[in-house]
Scaffold this active site. Structure first.
Site, short mmCIF file in Angstrom:
data_model
loop_
_atom_site.label_atom_id
_atom_site.label_comp_id
_atom_site.label_asym_id
_atom_site.label_seq_id
_atom_site.Cartn_x
_atom_site.Cartn_y
_atom_site.Cartn_z
CG HIS A 1 -3.21 -0.39 -6.90
ND1 HIS A 1 -3.63 0.23 -5.76
CD2 HIS A 1 -3.15 -1.72 -6.59
CE1 HIS A 1 -3.81 -0.67 -4.80
NE2 HIS A 1 -3.53 -1.86 -5.28
CD GLU B 1 -2.99 3.53 -5.41
OE1 GLU B 1 -4.09 2.99 -5.64
OE2 GLU B 1 -1.99 2.90 -5.08
NE ARG C 1 -4.20 -1.61 0.20
CZ ARG C 1 -4.27 -2.70 -0.55
NH1 ARG C 1 -3.27 -2.97 -1.39
NH2 ARG C 1 -5.31 -3.50 -0.50
#
Length: 327
Positions: A291, A273, A244
């Site tokens: 991601h 993000e 993360r």
């Protein structure tokens, strides 16, 4: 129509916060057993929809990272199980789930192999400068400026893995085959693992050429990679993050990369993000990815199989296939 309505009455209700796009075979299997209560299709506010239409619903399916807060849970008095399509569960109020006895299941090992492959790919790219070399050729610089600068070999590197769960273990397996020496940090030492264990990330970074993050984001792991850890990793050190974004103090990471205080980075996740620090765009020792480490058609198929399997297990009073352990 009346017959369809009667069939739906016998289906198990599943609250859906966001759409979850099934492959056709899985969609048919889902629709034969479950009736979705689609919060995302309603013009009503979520809390009103849940309070009106989902009072008897026992299962919530959470696709993505939609927050499941204590306020939302209060709107679902009959809830007994939450199934999330992510490996991480930081978006779910686990404390409230624990208090109410609500079981939680996550993506389990569905993504582990693909994330491990991606982590190794990011590391190889940073070390051997593959993306930078590709850009060098495409911009026509090879005949003008001559040979591209050398990258570094992967074999023999000391790799510290933060989080030796299913993903971290798969990463370790792959990097051992490349001839790397593996050490790890985890919440506790794993008796079945022979790799050297470090109880804190600073010491692990100090004894590593590469630091790979594959752990969950919790209050304890938030910004666990800070200025001191990056300094311990050193000017030649490389950091790879497939966990993360907020595991790293991103401002410090950017500063260290811009000022040359660490050797490079491969980042699939970021703090805010989809916003990525623009300072990283010009750095050819940094590989950026939106991601995507978790998703391939194969892993998505495995995830859908797991989600339906968990639903079937719950409504059959059987153990969940991928329960989140209360630690």
């Amino acid at each position: 129509m009346a017959e369809d309505a009667e069939v739906r009455q016998h289906l198990h209700q599943v609250v859906m916060l966001r759409p979850f796009p099934y492959f056709p075979s899985h969609k048919e299997r889902f629709s034969k057993q479950f009736q979705p209560l689609n919060v995302f299709e309603s013009s009503e506010p979520a809390h009103l929809f849940l309070s009106t239409h989902a009072q008897s619903a026992r299962v919530l399916l959470c696709a993505g990272f939609t927050p499941v807060t204590s306020d939302m849970l209060r709107c679902l008095p009959s809830l007994q199980c939450i199934i999330t399509t992510s490996a991480g569960v930081e978006h779910i109020d686990l404390g409230e789930c624990r208090r109410r006895g609500i079981a939680v299941a996550n993506a389990g090992n569905a993504f582990s192999v693909d994330v491990a492959d991606y982590a190794v790919g990011l590391l190889l790219d940073v070390l051997r400068r593959i993306s930078a070399a590709d850009s060098y050729v495409r911009r026509g610089l090879w005949p003008v400026q001559g040979d591209f600068r050398l990258g570094h070999k992967l074999g023999g590197k000391r790799v510290g893995i933060v989080g030796l769960g299913s993903i971290g273990s798969e990463i370790a397996k792959r990097l051992e085959a490349f001839g790397c020496s593996i050490s790890y940090n985890s919440r506790r030492k794993k008796p079945s693992v022979s790799f050297p264990y470090y109880s804190n990330v600073y010491d692990l970074a100090a004894d590593s050429d590469v630091l790979i993050l594959s752990c969950a984001l919790t209050e304890e792991t938030f910004h666990m990679v800070n200025k001191d850890v990056l300094s311990a990793l050193g000017k030649e050190g490389i950091i790879i993050n497939v966990g993360r974004g907020a595991l790293i103090d991103e401002k410090e990471l950017v500063r260290c990369l811009v000022q040359g205080e660490i050797g490079g980075a491969g980042l699939d996740v970021f703090e805010k993000e989809p916003d990525v620090p623009k300072e990283l765009f010009a750095l050819d020792n940094v590989i950026l990815s939106p991601h995507r480490a978790v998703l391939t058609p194969e892993s998505f198929d495995a995830l859908q199989e797991l989600v339906i399997g968990n639903l079937e297990a719950f409504f059959s009073n059987k153990p969940l296939l991928s329960p989140v352990k209360d630690e």
